[in-house]
Design a protein around this motif. Sequence first.
Motif, mmCIF file in Angstrom:
data_model
loop_
_atom_site.group_PDB
_atom_site.id
_atom_site.type_symbol
_atom_site.label_atom_id
_atom_site.label_comp_id
_atom_site.label_asym_id
_atom_site.label_seq_id
_atom_site.Cartn_x
_atom_site.Cartn_y
_atom_site.Cartn_z
ATOM 1 N N CYS A 50 3.968 -3.824 9.664
ATOM 2 C CA CYS A 50 3.697 -5.199 9.269
ATOM 3 C C CYS A 50 4.723 -6.141 9.888
ATOM 4 O O CYS A 50 5.916 -5.815 9.937
ATOM 5 C CB CYS A 50 3.736 -5.349 7.749
ATOM 6 S SG CYS A 50 2.517 -4.353 6.866
ATOM 7 N N GLN B 263 -0.668 -6.887 10.893
ATOM 8 C CA GLN B 263 -0.341 -5.513 10.518
ATOM 9 C C GLN B 263 -1.238 -4.533 11.256
ATOM 10 O O GLN B 263 -2.318 -4.884 11.729
ATOM 11 C CB GLN B 263 -0.474 -5.319 9.008
ATOM 12 C CG GLN B 263 -1.885 -5.416 8.462
ATOM 13 C CD GLN B 263 -1.922 -5.298 6.954
ATOM 14 O OE1 GLN B 263 -1.903 -6.301 6.238
ATOM 15 N NE2 GLN B 263 -1.948 -4.072 6.473
ATOM 16 N N ARG B 264 -0.736 -3.300 11.343
ATOM 17 C CA ARG B 264 -1.495 -2.217 11.970
ATOM 18 C C ARG B 264 -1.341 -0.963 11.130
ATOM 19 O O ARG B 264 -0.241 -0.642 10.662
ATOM 20 C CB ARG B 264 -0.992 -1.929 13.386
ATOM 21 C CG ARG B 264 -1.310 -2.998 14.418
ATOM 22 C CD ARG B 264 -0.824 -2.559 15.783
ATOM 23 N NE ARG B 264 -1.512 -1.354 16.227
ATOM 24 C CZ ARG B 264 -2.588 -1.355 17.012
ATOM 25 N NH1 ARG B 264 -3.109 -2.499 17.442
ATOM 26 N NH2 ARG B 264 -3.153 -0.226 17.391
ATOM 27 N N GLN B 265 -2.441 -0.262 10.943
ATOM 28 C CA GLN B 265 -2.415 0.999 10.218
ATOM 29 C C GLN B 265 -2.043 2.107 11.182
ATOM 30 O O GLN B 265 -2.531 2.159 12.317
ATOM 31 C CB GLN B 265 -3.778 1.283 9.586
ATOM 32 C CG GLN B 265 -3.780 2.442 8.599
ATOM 33 C CD GLN B 265 -3.064 2.088 7.300
ATOM 34 O OE1 GLN B 265 -3.066 0.936 6.892
ATOM 35 N NE2 GLN B 265 -2.444 3.082 6.682
ATOM 36 N N ASN B 266 -1.135 3.006 10.745
ATOM 37 C CA ASN B 266 -0.722 4.113 11.599
ATOM 38 C C ASN B 266 -1.575 5.340 11.324
ATOM 39 O O ASN B 266 -2.074 5.544 10.223
ATOM 40 C CB ASN B 266 0.755 4.442 11.363
ATOM 41 C CG ASN B 266 1.643 3.245 11.622
ATOM 42 O OD1 ASN B 266 1.505 2.582 12.640
ATOM 43 N ND2 ASN B 266 2.538 2.958 10.693
ATOM 44 N N HIS B 267 -1.702 6.155 12.352
ATOM 45 C CA HIS B 267 -2.514 7.363 12.228
ATOM 46 C C HIS B 267 -1.674 8.597 11.939
ATOM 47 O O HIS B 267 -2.204 9.657 11.658
ATOM 48 C CB HIS B 267 -3.323 7.572 13.505
ATOM 49 C CG HIS B 267 -4.204 6.407 13.859
ATOM 50 N ND1 HIS B 267 -5.290 6.046 13.098
ATOM 51 C CD2 HIS B 267 -4.150 5.509 14.869
ATOM 52 C CE1 HIS B 267 -5.882 4.979 13.629
ATOM 53 N NE2 HIS B 267 -5.205 4.635 14.715
ATOM 54 N N GLN C 244 0.819 -1.209 0.000
ATOM 55 C CA GLN C 244 0.000 0.000 0.000
ATOM 56 C C GLN C 244 0.853 1.260 0.000
ATOM 57 O O GLN C 244 0.437 2.309 -0.485
ATOM 58 C CB GLN C 244 -0.932 0.001 1.214
ATOM 59 C CG GLN C 244 -1.990 -1.092 1.185
ATOM 60 C CD GLN C 244 -2.961 -1.000 2.341
ATOM 61 O OE1 GLN C 244 -2.983 -0.009 3.060
ATOM 62 N NE2 GLN C 244 -3.761 -2.037 2.526
ATOM 63 N N SER C 245 2.061 1.180 0.550
ATOM 64 C CA SER C 245 2.937 2.342 0.616
ATOM 65 C C SER C 245 4.379 1.882 0.676
ATOM 66 O O SER C 245 4.662 0.692 0.858
ATOM 67 C CB SER C 245 2.608 3.202 1.846
ATOM 68 O OG SER C 245 2.811 2.455 3.039
ATOM 69 N N GLU D 286 3.743 3.717 6.357
ATOM 70 C CA GLU D 286 2.400 4.147 6.707
ATOM 71 C C GLU D 286 1.667 3.078 7.507
ATOM 72 O O GLU D 286 0.680 3.367 8.182
ATOM 73 C CB GLU D 286 1.611 4.490 5.436
ATOM 74 C CG GLU D 286 2.113 5.735 4.734
ATOM 75 C CD GLU D 286 1.265 6.098 3.537
ATOM 76 O OE1 GLU D 286 0.181 5.493 3.375
ATOM 77 O OE2 GLU D 286 1.683 6.990 2.766
ATOM 78 N N GLU D 287 2.150 1.843 7.423
ATOM 79 C CA GLU D 287 1.607 0.768 8.234
ATOM 80 C C GLU D 287 2.741 -0.066 8.812
ATOM 81 O O GLU D 287 3.870 -0.055 8.302
ATOM 82 C CB GLU D 287 0.662 -0.114 7.410
ATOM 83 C CG GLU D 287 1.277 -0.676 6.156
ATOM 84 C CD GLU D 287 0.254 -1.387 5.292
ATOM 85 O OE1 GLU D 287 -0.922 -1.423 5.680
ATOM 86 O OE2 GLU D 287 0.640 -1.912 4.234
#
Length: 451
Positions: free
Chosen positions: A154, A165-169, A131-132, A151-152
Amino acid sequence: MLRWFLGGREAQGSVEKSSVLLIGEEQPKNCFTELQVLKGHFDIVRFLVQIDDFRCASAGDDGLVLVWNVETGERLQELRGHSQQITAITTFTCSHGNASHTSLITASSDRSLSLWDPDTGNRVQTISDLQSSVKCLLVLERLCVWVSGGEELCVWNKDFQLQCQRQNHSDTGISALIELPKNCMAAAMDKQIVIYKVTVSADSTVSIAEIRCLSDHQDQIRALINVNDGLFASGSHAGELILWDAVDWNILAYEHILWEESQASTQAEIRLGAPKPSEMSIQHLTTNGKLILAAVGSGLYVYSVQLKTVVAYRKVAHDSNVLHTMLLSDSELMSCSEDGSVRMWEIQDLPLPAEPATPAGFFGMWNFNRSNKQTGPPSKKVIDVPNIRALELIGDLIGHSGAVQMFVSFKEKGLVTCSTDHLLILWKNGERQSHLRSLQLFHKLEENGGL
C-alpha cells in the motif's frame, strides 16, 4: 582477552539495584565502560529507531512505543494505542519551509497503522481494520509518500490517505522494502525480489506498477539493504548473498554456501561436518558503502564491494546466532546475538591463521559466478583468499540477560541496545562521562563562589 560479566539472572539483579554502573578498564579499546539501564517495557523490545541527535524510540511485543533522551536516559514520552505487538516502526520527516518535523509511523499485529508526534506523545493519525498485519515500512521522501508491506503493498500520503495498493501472490507476503533510484523500490517476498515503480501524475495521482521479478535466490530472503546509489544486496536463509545493480537489477556478484554430498563414500563425514540451516542463514546485512558486513549463523563476514571478496571473517563470533551488526568504521564493527552479548571487533592486518574449510564449500570462498558447484569429491583445504585479515575481539558488552535484538549508535553520546529481557541499556564512554561530570561540578562551584 579479559571479559566483564553483568549478564545472567543473578547478575541482572545487581544491575537493577543501580541505574548507573562503573565497569572498569579491563578492555582498553572498549570505550563503553559505563551503562544505564532503561526500564519501561514489560515484554520483548524488538525495535529501536533514532529520531534525532539525542532521542530514540523503542517498541516491541507490549505494543508500547517509548521515547528516550539518550543523553540523560530520561523517558520522554509513552505512546499508547496499539493493543498487540509492534511489527514495524520508522520515522517520517516532513519539511515546512526551513523547518522540519520528524514523526513516527508504527504498525502492529492489531492490523492498524499509527502516526505519532514524539514531541507531545499524541497519536495524530490512525488506520484500523487492515486486511492483514504490516511487516515493513518504507518512506519515500522524494515523493512525500510512504509504503507499507505485508500481504499487500500500500502507498499512503503524508495525511495517511491510501493512494494505491497491490495484492501480493506470495504466501509469506513482503518481509522487507528498500528504495531504489528512479522512483523504484525492491520488495523481498519469500525467495523473490519484486521491483516496483511508483509514479506521481500531474494531478498528484499515485500509481504503482510491477516491472521486474528477480528469482535468483533458492531460499527465503532474510536481509535486503542499499549499499550505495548504484548497488543493493540481499541475503537468504541458505547462505546466498547477491550483489545487485540498483538501476538495471542485474547480478554483479553471487555466492552460495554449498553443502553437497557428491560421493557416497564421503556421505557420513559430510553429515557430521555440515552445518544446521541456522548456521548458514544470513540474518542481517549492514554496509557503509565500501564494506558489507554479513551475519551468518553465529559468524561474521566482511566483504569488500570494490575488491569483490571477503577481506575478514570469524566463523564463530558469538555463542548463538548474530541478530544485528554495524560497521563503526572501515576497521571496527559491532555485533549482537541471541546469547545476550554485544561485541566490538577490529579488523587487523595480521593474516588469519589457516582454517580447514568445511567439506564441499565455505562462505569465505567467494567466486562470484553461478556455476560454482563442485564436480569432484569434496576435499578439506585451506581458504585461498589473498590478504585476508582477522577479526579480533576488542570489547564484550554483557549486560542483558536475554537475546539482544538490535542497537542504535549515537556516536559520542553512546549506544542503545534492546533485548528480550524487556530492558534497554544505554552504554556510554566512561571517560567522556567523567569529564562532563567534572565540568558540571566546576560550574556549580563557580556559581556558589567556590567551596
